[in-house]
Design a protein around this motif. Structure first.
Motif: not given
Length: 199
Positions: A9-12, A75-82, A116-124
């Protein structure tokens, strides 16, 4: 056997909401969280250097089978969540998104729904190998904090067949904690994520 879950989660912005959600989880029998840290521990690791923080987060994920993304406004744009998402994919953890924008903070306010943070990352697929991608400024780019190929056999879902990015959210469930009675149902949501990943 206790289900060990990593909470991301986004701590702050969301630590109060996340704490309340986490407490509803550990109050149930056989539920153990090994990936919930207060912000002071997180910030201390970050102050040393980036490699130290990455090691800290990888250790937090050890012995877990599910990563639960407690998702607020940013949350979706936090580097450490990613990074936690990336390491969870590499590790083979089940993944789920739980929106917590409807949970009140310590001042009694809810927040705006974020992506959704999981929509901001993927595989190819590129040159026969599988890589992580992230969405930045509306464009898919190779994920910058882990550039190695991911063995196709390590994935619990079908690997992409082309260089078109497949969002991780295509393979994972998302829930609304406030609207879907998360205090009673989060255990089942986490078990579903574990089952999808064969964990």
């Amino acid at each position: 056997m206790a289900r060990k879950t990593f909470f991301s989660f986004h701590y702050a912005a969301d630590v109060w909401r996340a704490w309340n959600v986490r407490n509803s989880w550990v109050a149930k029998p056989d539920h153990v969280d090994v990936g919930f840290f207060d912000s002071s521990v997180f910030e201390a690791a970050r102050r040393v250097n980036e490699d130290s923080l990455k090691t800290f987060l990888r250790k937090g994920l050890e012995n877990t089978s599910v990563t639960c993304l407690l998702t607020g406004t940013d949350t979706w744009q936090r580097r450490w969540v990613r990074y936690e998402i990336a390491r969870s994919i590499i590790k083979g953890n089940g993944l789920l998104t739980v929106y917590i924008d409807g949970v009140k903070n310590r001042d009694g306010y809810t927040s705006k729904r974020g992506h959704d943070p999981l929509a901001q990352m993927g595989l190819y697929r590129a040159n026969g190998s599988i890589y992580l991608a992230e969405l930045k400024s509306g464009n898919w780019v190779r994920y910058s904090d882990y550039g190695l190929a991911i063995p196709e056999s390590d994935l619990w879902f079908a690997a992409p067949k082309t260089n078109n990015v497949v969002q991780l959210s295509n393979h994972c469930m998302a829930y609304d904690y406030a609207q879907q009675k998360g205090h009673a149902n989060i255990g089942g949501w986490i078990e579903t994520a574990a089952g999808l990943a064969g964990r």
